[in-house]
Motif scaffolding. Structure first.
Motif, PDB file in Angstrom:
ATOM      1  N   TRP A 182       0.828  -1.214   0.000  1.00 48.08           N
ATOM      2  CA  TRP A 182       0.000   0.000   0.000  1.00 48.08           C
ATOM      3  C   TRP A 182       0.851   1.247   0.000  1.00 48.08           C
ATOM      4  O   TRP A 182       0.487   2.256  -0.614  1.00 48.08           O
ATOM      5  CB  TRP A 182      -0.990  -0.029   1.170  1.00 48.08           C
ATOM      6  CG  TRP A 182      -2.128  -0.917   0.788  1.00 48.08           C
ATOM      7  CD1 TRP A 182      -2.326  -2.209   1.189  1.00 48.08           C
ATOM      8  CD2 TRP A 182      -3.155  -0.632  -0.169  1.00 48.08           C
ATOM      9  NE1 TRP A 182      -3.425  -2.731   0.561  1.00 48.08           N
ATOM     10  CE2 TRP A 182      -3.972  -1.786  -0.282  1.00 48.08           C
ATOM     11  CE3 TRP A 182      -3.486   0.496  -0.929  1.00 48.08           C
ATOM     12  CZ2 TRP A 182      -5.067  -1.862  -1.128  1.00 48.08           C
ATOM     13  CZ3 TRP A 182      -4.597   0.428  -1.773  1.00 48.08           C
ATOM     14  CH2 TRP A 182      -5.369  -0.737  -1.862  1.00 48.08           C
ATOM     15  N   GLN A 183       1.996   1.205   0.647  1.00 43.58           N
ATOM     16  CA  GLN A 183       2.913   2.350   0.609  1.00 43.58           C
ATOM     17  C   GLN A 183       3.380   2.592  -0.831  1.00 43.58           C
ATOM     18  O   GLN A 183       3.475   3.728  -1.278  1.00 43.58           O
ATOM     19  CB  GLN A 183       4.126   2.082   1.503  1.00 43.58           C
ATOM     20  CG  GLN A 183       3.842   2.294   2.978  1.00 43.58           C
ATOM     21  CD  GLN A 183       5.068   1.982   3.827  1.00 43.58           C
ATOM     22  OE1 GLN A 183       5.785   1.018   3.577  1.00 43.58           O
ATOM     23  NE2 GLN A 183       5.311   2.787   4.830  1.00 43.58           N
ATOM     24  N   LEU A 184       3.656   1.483  -1.540  1.00 37.42           N
ATOM     25  CA  LEU A 184       4.097   1.588  -2.932  1.00 37.42           C
ATOM     26  C   LEU A 184       3.025   2.252  -3.795  1.00 37.42           C
ATOM     27  O   LEU A 184       3.324   3.099  -4.630  1.00 37.42           O
ATOM     28  CB  LEU A 184       4.397   0.206  -3.510  1.00 37.42           C
ATOM     29  CG  LEU A 184       5.794  -0.360  -3.302  1.00 37.42           C
ATOM     30  CD1 LEU A 184       5.925  -1.720  -3.967  1.00 37.42           C
ATOM     31  CD2 LEU A 184       6.852   0.584  -3.875  1.00 37.42           C
ATOM     32  N   ARG A 185       1.783   1.844  -3.563  1.00 36.70           N
ATOM     33  CA  ARG A 185       0.682   2.441  -4.343  1.00 36.70           C
ATOM     34  C   ARG A 185       0.587   3.941  -4.066  1.00 36.70           C
ATOM     35  O   ARG A 185       0.402   4.743  -4.973  1.00 36.70           O
ATOM     36  CB  ARG A 185      -0.643   1.753  -3.996  1.00 36.70           C
ATOM     37  CG  ARG A 185      -0.783   0.403  -4.671  1.00 36.70           C
ATOM     38  CD  ARG A 185      -2.046  -0.309  -4.182  1.00 36.70           C
ATOM     39  NE  ARG A 185      -2.384  -1.449  -5.018  1.00 36.70           N
ATOM     40  CZ  ARG A 185      -1.792  -2.634  -4.944  1.00 36.70           C
ATOM     41  NH1 ARG A 185      -0.818  -2.836  -4.081  1.00 36.70           N
ATOM     42  NH2 ARG A 185      -2.165  -3.626  -5.743  1.00 36.70           N
ATOM     43  N   PHE A 186       0.754   4.299  -2.827  1.00 35.87           N
ATOM     44  CA  PHE A 186       0.702   5.700  -2.431  1.00 35.87           C
ATOM     45  C   PHE A 186       1.873   6.465  -3.077  1.00 35.87           C
ATOM     46  O   PHE A 186       1.694   7.535  -3.662  1.00 35.87           O
ATOM     47  CB  PHE A 186       0.768   5.798  -0.902  1.00 35.87           C
ATOM     48  CG  PHE A 186       0.870   7.200  -0.378  1.00 35.87           C
ATOM     49  CD1 PHE A 186      -0.208   8.074  -0.485  1.00 35.87           C
ATOM     50  CD2 PHE A 186       2.041   7.648   0.216  1.00 35.87           C
ATOM     51  CE1 PHE A 186      -0.105   9.372  -0.008  1.00 35.87           C
ATOM     52  CE2 PHE A 186       2.149   8.942   0.694  1.00 35.87           C
ATOM     53  CZ  PHE A 186       1.069   9.804   0.581  1.00 35.87           C
TER      54      PHE A 186
END
Ligand SMILES: [Fe+2]
Ligand SMILES: [Fe+2]
Length: 396
Positions: A182-186
């Protein structure tokens, strides 16, 4: 139109002709020395049979080098361990390059939103195209190797998207992996819309490849110093071609993160925070060092299953007890190999520190690499011992 008037910002790359010239020259040279054709040619002509009995790297770049397993191995097994270093090493590089292709594009999207940045975007386009040829070459050799020697995948994996974990063998728990995705998506969303974050990505990319550059230079020398280049193993040639392209990529990371960033408006507090978060993630990823593979910061316990399968394969032909004994001797006792991997880790901390010295948006904790430097030989050994005791109980 007057350049200043055409900009949304009051500074621009055109105000820094020195950096712009450097970028232009680098792209010109990079196109002239582009190794894509050589890479594709090598992938096409690779035939495992013609190089299956040779070393592909300098001897010290062998899997489990100078551990108990290496010391007990026959000359033929040592050849396989040398080739396995290549397979394991470049399997990790494939994962990193899948991510690189994607973030080159998101960063270029943000930078193209500012006048004058076409040169940076064109450079990144060329690099992404080169990475695809690199990945194809690494996959071709590695998959063939595993098919021939194991009849199944051990270090390789089918193609995947950049949203998988980049570090193949890490200490992230299931929850941390989910959170990382999810950090990567952000980060994707932010980096494609903020020129600062887009640029800052190259600080992370530069840092991540700093250590790779040192190892890959040495791998490339196996070919450049080979007495019979024409008949040298194709995988060694691939290492050489790869290093040439990557030298340009490293240069791009340095220029964009150190110089181009000065032609952008000052970062906001949020942008600084996100930039530091990305660097902290990098410190976490590089916290461990691996006894099995010097130069890649894998987490040994996550590797146990793969090494066990390798020892049980026809290459080593060990029984369950023999394999467990060999692993305990190699992973839970200090050896020259373990010390060498630890040394590489320390050297990386020093070179990362030097790389990050002159950035003013980076926090003390990241500049000093506090987290990454917190690992030690003692911690490494006690983690391996504890994890191995559990592994022994579950090994089939
Ligand atoms: Fe590459
Ligand atoms: Fe690259």
């Amino acid at each position: 139109m007057n350049r200043k008037l055409s900009q949304r910002h009051d500074i621009c790359l055109a105000d820094d002709p020195k950096t712009q010239k450097r970028l232009e020259l680098a792209l010109k040279r990079s196109k002239e020395l582009d190794q894509t054709q050589n890479m594709d040619g090598a992938s096409k002509s690779f035939n495992y049979d013609t190089c299956k009995d040779e070393y592909w790297n300098p001897e010290k770049f062998s899997l489990l080098y100078k551990t108990w397993i290496w010391d007990q191995a026959t000359p033929a097994q040592k050849v396989k361990l040398n080739q396995l270093f290549w397979v394991a090493y470049y399997s990790q590089i494939i994962s990193a390059e899948i991510a690189t292709i994607f973030f080159n594009q998101t960063s270029a999207a943000a930078l193209y939103g500012i006048e004058d940045f076409r040169i940076v975007c064109d450079t990144l386009d060329l690099e992404s195209q080169q990475e695809r040829a690199h990945i194809h070459a690494f996959k071709t050799v590695s998959e063939r190797f595993e098919q021939e020697n194991f009849g199944k995948r051990i270090f390789t994996y089918p193609m995947r998207t950049p949203f998988e974990k980049t570090m193949l063998y890490s200490d992230l728990s299931q929850f941390q992996q989910w959170w990382r995705k999810w950090q990567l998506r952000f980060f994707t969303m932010v980096s494609s819309n903020s020129a600062f974050i887009g640029c800052q990505y190259f600080t992370v990319r530069g840092l991540r490849t700093l250590n790779g550059k040192i190892v890959q230079h040495q791998l490339s020398r196996f070919y450049s110093e080979h007495p019979d280049k024409e008949n040298s193993p194709i995988p060694s040639q691939i290492s050489y071609f790869h290093f040439i392209d990557e030298s340009f990529h490293f240069n791009t990371s340095t220029v964009v993160s150190h110089d181009v960033i000065n032609s952008l408006p000052k970062p906001t507090a949020l942008e600084r925070h996100i930039g530091n978060m990305a660097l902290k993630g990098c410190q976490m990823d590089h916290y461990n060092f691996s006894t099995a593979i010097n130069g890649i910061f894998w987490y040994d316990p996550a590797l146990f299953e793969s090494i066990y399968q390798m020892l049980r394969s026809p290459v080593f032909g060990m029984s369950r007890d023999e394999a467990l004994h060999a692993m305990e001797k190699s992973f839970c006792e200090e050896s020259e190999g373990m010390l060498a991997s630890h040394r590489t880790h320390r050297e990386s901390v020093d070179s990362y520190r030097a790389y990050l010295q002159d950035f003013n948006y980076i926090s003390r904790e990241n500049k000093d690499l506090t987290l990454m430097a917190g690992n030690s030989l003692e911690k490494h050994l006690s983690t391996n011992r504890r994890a191995f005791a559990a592994f022994r109980r579950s090994a089939a």
